[in-house]
Write an enzyme that holds these catalytic residues in place. Structure first.
Site, PDB file in Angstrom:
ATOM      1  N   GLU A  39       0.649  -1.125  -0.031  1.00 25.67           N
ATOM      2  CA  GLU A  39       0.207  -0.087  -0.031  1.00 25.67           C
ATOM      3  C   GLU A  39       0.793   1.241  -0.002  1.00 25.67           C
ATOM      4  OE1 GLU A  39      -3.074   0.412  -0.707  1.00 25.67           O
ATOM      5  OE2 GLU A  39      -3.586  -1.730  -0.646  1.00 25.67           O
ATOM      6  N   GLN A  44       0.463   6.617  -5.238  1.00 24.28           N
ATOM      7  CA  GLN A  44       0.804   7.570  -6.455  1.00 24.28           C
ATOM      8  C   GLN A  44       1.493   6.826  -7.246  1.00 24.28           C
ATOM      9  OE1 GLN A  44       1.858  10.827  -3.726  1.00 24.28           O
ATOM     10  NE2 GLN A  44       0.533  11.988  -5.081  1.00 24.28           N
ATOM     11  N   THR A  45       1.697   5.316  -7.329  1.00 23.20           N
ATOM     12  CA  THR A  45       2.331   4.535  -8.431  1.00 23.20           C
ATOM     13  C   THR A  45       1.508   3.487  -8.956  1.00 23.20           C
ATOM     14  OG1 THR A  45       4.293   5.149  -6.958  1.00 23.20           O
ATOM     15  CG2 THR A  45       4.596   3.495  -8.706  1.00 23.20           C
ATOM     16  N   LEU A  82      11.236   4.541  -7.929  1.00 24.93           N
ATOM     17  CA  LEU A  82       9.742   4.558  -7.249  1.00 24.93           C
ATOM     18  C   LEU A  82       9.219   5.997  -7.097  1.00 24.93           C
ATOM     19  CD1 LEU A  82       8.886   1.873  -5.011  1.00 24.93           C
ATOM     20  CD2 LEU A  82       7.860   2.316  -7.015  1.00 24.93           C
ATOM     21  N   GLY A  83      10.227   6.913  -6.929  1.00 21.77           N
ATOM     22  CA  GLY A  83       9.568   8.402  -6.782  1.00 21.77           C
ATOM     23  C   GLY A  83       9.246   8.645  -5.578  1.00 21.77           C
ATOM     24  N   TYR A 122      -6.201   6.989   3.553  1.00 23.64           N
ATOM     25  CA  TYR A 122      -6.534   6.044   2.513  1.00 23.64           C
ATOM     26  C   TYR A 122      -5.647   4.628   3.277  1.00 23.64           C
ATOM     27  CZ  TYR A 122      -6.274   2.839  -1.446  1.00 23.64           C
ATOM     28  OH  TYR A 122      -6.421   1.785  -2.054  1.00 23.64           O
ATOM     29  N   ASP A 140      -9.837   5.553  -2.941  1.00 28.68           N
ATOM     30  CA  ASP A 140      -8.761   6.350  -3.650  1.00 28.68           C
ATOM     31  C   ASP A 140      -9.454   6.683  -4.946  1.00 28.68           C
ATOM     32  OD1 ASP A 140      -9.066   3.866  -5.030  1.00 28.68           O
ATOM     33  OD2 ASP A 140      -6.914   3.332  -5.296  1.00 28.68           O
TER      34      ASP A 140
END
Ligand code: SF4
Length: 376
Positions: A39, A44-45, A82-83, A122, A140
């Site tokens: 999670e 955002q990926t 992965l940022g 979330y 989400d």
């Protein structure tokens, strides 16, 4: 949502759910460590981007105690690509708290989970539902889309969020909250997609008001939003005769905190002209500005970098203004495992002669979609 629609969704999930490495196999219970790790990575990926990282992480750190014992630098390097690097720092902080203060056991309710680093509303709901079967609404973007279509919610986002959340909450079965949360995620990702939803395959179609009203693809409505601001700067790639590149550690807090960068000017609205940009060069050298601009989009802004390159002597030392205590020379072989964010891997690919200097692992990172010619 009528009970039979909820049951239809769960029946569909039992047969058509995605096989994902963090999901429990049939007959096995969920592993909270794997649920939490997935999670956090998925924030955002995409699933496709996360899958290889997740598999590498659980192979190297199979439980929360092992992850808690990881070196900061090793974890940041494993996360690179992965940022959103604050997530990696929070991941490690969270693992250490769970290992040290919770005997390696994740709390099993939303409120306690939210007190841990990197776990927002979330993620707490998703972990509580999936790992512990708690009746928690994990809403989400995917779930927002499904719910707004199912109930034909016509208020635009983000104002519609409280209403969508209440509608989502009312749908959750008990027992079955964990499967229900995952079923909604899967439906949003595979059937009720942003464009061209496959309503003909959807188990919710008999109850879907958005479909009945011909609004399936149009929903959810969104309020118009402004464009991302653009920041600009210059970055400097100093290369020694042995191929080593000068890198600098970014400050621990803030964007890309603790990661490595090629020494750069501040990123600001105005583009630095050639002379003012060169003030930020880390080494006295004959700097050559490369053609094109390096572009990278972060969540809150778009970045345009001018890239300068110089060949320097073997004994070149960073100037005082470059903060030499945070600088290091890295040879090409070490670049693959260095904690370099995607934007800096793009810079290196842009600046170096790829085949000769950049290692295969560095080449495997996101493609250099970056260099565009400045229009005249
Ligand atoms: Fe989404 Fe279509 Fe299913 Fe409605 S019927 S939930 S719009 S896929």
């Amino acid at each position: 949502m009528p009970v039979d629609a909820s049951e239809a969704l769960l029946c569909w999930y039992a047969v058509d759910k995605r096989r994902l490495p963090w999901r429990a196999e049939k007959g096995a219970g969920p592993d909270p460590y794997r649920v939490w790790l997935s999670e956090v990575m998925l924030q955002q990926t995409t699933v496709a981007a996360v899958r290889p990282y997740f598999e590498a992480f659980v192979a190297r750190w199979p439980n929360v105690e092992a992850l808690a014992a990881a070196e900061d630098g090793a974890l940041m390097a494993a996360w690179a690509g992965l940022g959103y690097y604050a997530r990696a720092r929070n991941l490690l902080a969270c693992a250490r708290i769970v290992a040290a203060e919770h005997k390696g056991l994740f709390p099993d309710d939303e409120a306690a989970l939210r007190k841990l680093p990197g776990i927002g509303a979330y993620t707490a709901a998703a972990i509580a539902a999936i790992a512990f079967g708690r009746r928690a609404a994990a809403v989400d973007g995917n779930v927002e889309r499904v719910v707004s279509r199912l109930h034909a919610v016509k208020e635009p986002l983000p104002a519609a969020r409280p209403k969508i959340r209440a509608l989502a909450d009312a749908m959750i079965p008990d027992p079955g909250a964990g499967d229900f949360a995952q079923a909604m995620m899967d439906l949003g990702a595979t059937i009720c997609t942003p464009r061209r939803p496959a309503c003909g395959l959807c188990p919710l179609r008999p109850d879907c008001r958005g479909f009945a009203e011909g609004l399936a693809e149009a929903l959810p409505y969104r309020a118009a939003k402004g464009e991302r601001p653009v920041r600009r700067g210059a970055t400097f790639v100093a290369v020694r005769a042995d191929g080593a590149v000068l890198l600098r550690e970014r400050p621990l807090h803030g964007l890309l905190g603790g990661m490595l960068e090629t020494p750069s000017s501040p990123w600001e609205e105005a583009e630095p002209d050639g002379n003012s940009a060169r003030r930020y060069a880390p080494v006295a050298a004959d700097w050559r500005k490369l053609p094109g601009l390096l572009e990278h989009t972060f969540t809150h802004f778009h970045l345009e970098l001018s890239v300068y390159r110089a060949e320097v002597g073997q004994d070149a030392q960073p100037k005082r203004a470059a903060e030499p205590e945070r600088c290091l020379w890295l040879k090409p072989r070490a670049l693959a495992d260095a904690a370099l964010p995607s934007v800096m891997r793009k810079v290196l690919l842009h600046a170096l002669e790829e085949r000769r200097v950049v290692s295969p692992a560095a080449r495997a990172s996101p493609a250099p979609r970056h260099a565009r010619r400045r229009s005249a």
